[in-house]
Design a protein around this motif. Sequence first.
Motif, PDB file in Angstrom:
ATOM      1  N   MET A   1      27.994  42.547  27.234  1.00 59.22           N
ATOM      2  CA  MET A   1      27.460  42.144  28.319  1.00 59.22           C
ATOM      3  C   MET A   1      26.631  42.536  28.229  1.00 59.22           C
ATOM      4  SD  MET A   1      30.314  43.055  31.427  1.00 59.22           S
ATOM      5  CE  MET A   1      31.481  42.449  30.471  1.00 59.22           C
TER       6      MET A   1
ATOM      7  N   THR B   1      23.405  39.451  29.596  1.00 58.46           N
ATOM      8  CA  THR B   1      22.948  39.145  31.717  1.00 58.46           C
ATOM      9  C   THR B   1      21.618  39.135  31.712  1.00 58.46           C
ATOM     10  OG1 THR B   1      24.198  41.279  31.830  1.00 58.46           O
ATOM     11  CG2 THR B   1      25.848  39.586  31.569  1.00 58.46           C
TER      12      THR B   1
ATOM     13  N   VAL C   1      30.874  47.578  37.876  1.00 56.89           N
ATOM     14  CA  VAL C   1      31.572  46.382  37.483  1.00 56.89           C
ATOM     15  C   VAL C   1      33.528  46.444  37.960  1.00 56.89           C
ATOM     16  CG1 VAL C   1      32.814  44.496  36.313  1.00 56.89           C
ATOM     17  CG2 VAL C   1      30.004  45.031  36.728  1.00 56.89           C
TER      18      VAL C   1
ATOM     19  N   TYR D   1      37.664  45.133  38.586  1.00 59.39           N
ATOM     20  CA  TYR D   1      37.657  44.311  37.839  1.00 59.39           C
ATOM     21  C   TYR D   1      37.929  43.232  38.884  1.00 59.39           C
ATOM     22  CZ  TYR D   1      40.241  46.524  34.137  1.00 59.39           C
ATOM     23  OH  TYR D   1      40.922  46.554  32.531  1.00 59.39           O
TER      24      TYR D   1
ATOM     25  N   ASP E   1      35.571  41.814  40.180  1.00 62.80           N
ATOM     26  CA  ASP E   1      34.430  40.718  39.945  1.00 62.80           C
ATOM     27  C   ASP E   1      34.410  40.745  38.912  1.00 62.80           C
ATOM     28  OD1 ASP E   1      33.294  42.841  41.928  1.00 62.80           O
ATOM     29  OD2 ASP E   1      32.847  44.033  40.835  1.00 62.80           O
ATOM     30  N   ILE E   2      35.536  40.374  38.505  1.00 67.13           N
ATOM     31  CA  ILE E   2      35.677  39.363  37.165  1.00 67.13           C
ATOM     32  C   ILE E   2      37.181  38.627  37.330  1.00 67.13           C
ATOM     33  CG2 ILE E   2      36.679  39.023  34.645  1.00 67.13           C
ATOM     34  CD1 ILE E   2      35.685  42.446  34.827  1.00 67.13           C
TER      35      ILE E   2
ATOM     36  N   GLN F   1      34.798  34.839  34.470  1.00 71.16           N
ATOM     37  CA  GLN F   1      33.629  35.207  35.423  1.00 71.16           C
ATOM     38  C   GLN F   1      32.819  35.978  35.504  1.00 71.16           C
ATOM     39  OE1 GLN F   1      33.745  31.455  38.033  1.00 71.16           O
ATOM     40  NE2 GLN F   1      32.776  30.399  37.005  1.00 71.16           N
ATOM     41  N   LEU F   2      32.055  36.449  35.679  1.00 74.08           N
ATOM     42  CA  LEU F   2      31.750  38.034  35.549  1.00 74.08           C
ATOM     43  C   LEU F   2      30.453  38.265  37.667  1.00 74.08           C
ATOM     44  CD1 LEU F   2      30.749  40.677  35.815  1.00 74.08           C
ATOM     45  CD2 LEU F   2      29.329  40.239  34.104  1.00 74.08           C
ATOM     46  N   GLN F   3      30.648  38.317  38.058  1.00 75.95           N
ATOM     47  CA  GLN F   3      29.959  38.382  39.568  1.00 75.95           C
ATOM     48  C   GLN F   3      29.175  40.236  39.605  1.00 75.95           C
ATOM     49  OE1 GLN F   3      31.745  36.832  42.800  1.00 75.95           O
ATOM     50  NE2 GLN F   3      32.207  35.717  42.233  1.00 75.95           N
TER      51      GLN F   3
ATOM     52  N   THR G   1      26.635  34.839  39.096  1.00 78.08           N
ATOM     53  CA  THR G   1      27.251  34.584  38.209  1.00 78.08           C
ATOM     54  C   THR G   1      27.339  34.176  36.987  1.00 78.08           C
ATOM     55  OG1 THR G   1      28.659  34.183  40.383  1.00 78.08           O
ATOM     56  CG2 THR G   1      29.170  33.661  38.422  1.00 78.08           C
TER      57      THR G   1
ATOM     58  N   LEU H   1      37.146  42.464  26.856  1.00 75.30           N
ATOM     59  CA  LEU H   1      37.558  42.947  28.177  1.00 75.30           C
ATOM     60  C   LEU H   1      39.146  42.590  28.415  1.00 75.30           C
ATOM     61  CD1 LEU H   1      36.866  42.943  31.486  1.00 75.30           C
ATOM     62  CD2 LEU H   1      38.117  40.768  31.362  1.00 75.30           C
TER      63      LEU H   1
END
Length: 125
Positions: free
Chosen positions: A1, A5, A15, A17, A19-20, A38-40, A55, A72
């Motif tokens: 990841m 990113t 991170v 859960y 946030d996902i 989507q990951l924030q 994001t 994930l």
Amino acid sequence: MAAFTGSQPGALLSVKYQDIDLFILQDPKTGENKLMLQLQLENTKSRQKCKRPNTYTFNVDSNPMFCVISHLIALAHDDEAYAAPNLTSPERVFDLRVKPGLGCQPITWGKGKLNTPVFRSSFKT
């Protein structure tokens, strides 16, 4: 990841859960169902300059070694993080389909898992 990113390890270690967002998206033209993620990330250097989190959106990669979603899903399965009790294996997640009439369907996390870090130290049992 981190490669996708460009984030520092500290940003990824924080991170959780919550946030996902994992969801199934149905292509309106072909009707094909695709898993999306989507990951924030909030703890990034650029986060200090702007007020909103970065994001990132991921698709399923045909090469499992580079597929963020596969990794994930495996971690979430091991953590029993899904809200739906019928998601008993990673294969069940990949077999999910969008309900008729919806273009997108979220895969929700259990309320007790939202604040659980995804990447954390393992321990021998």
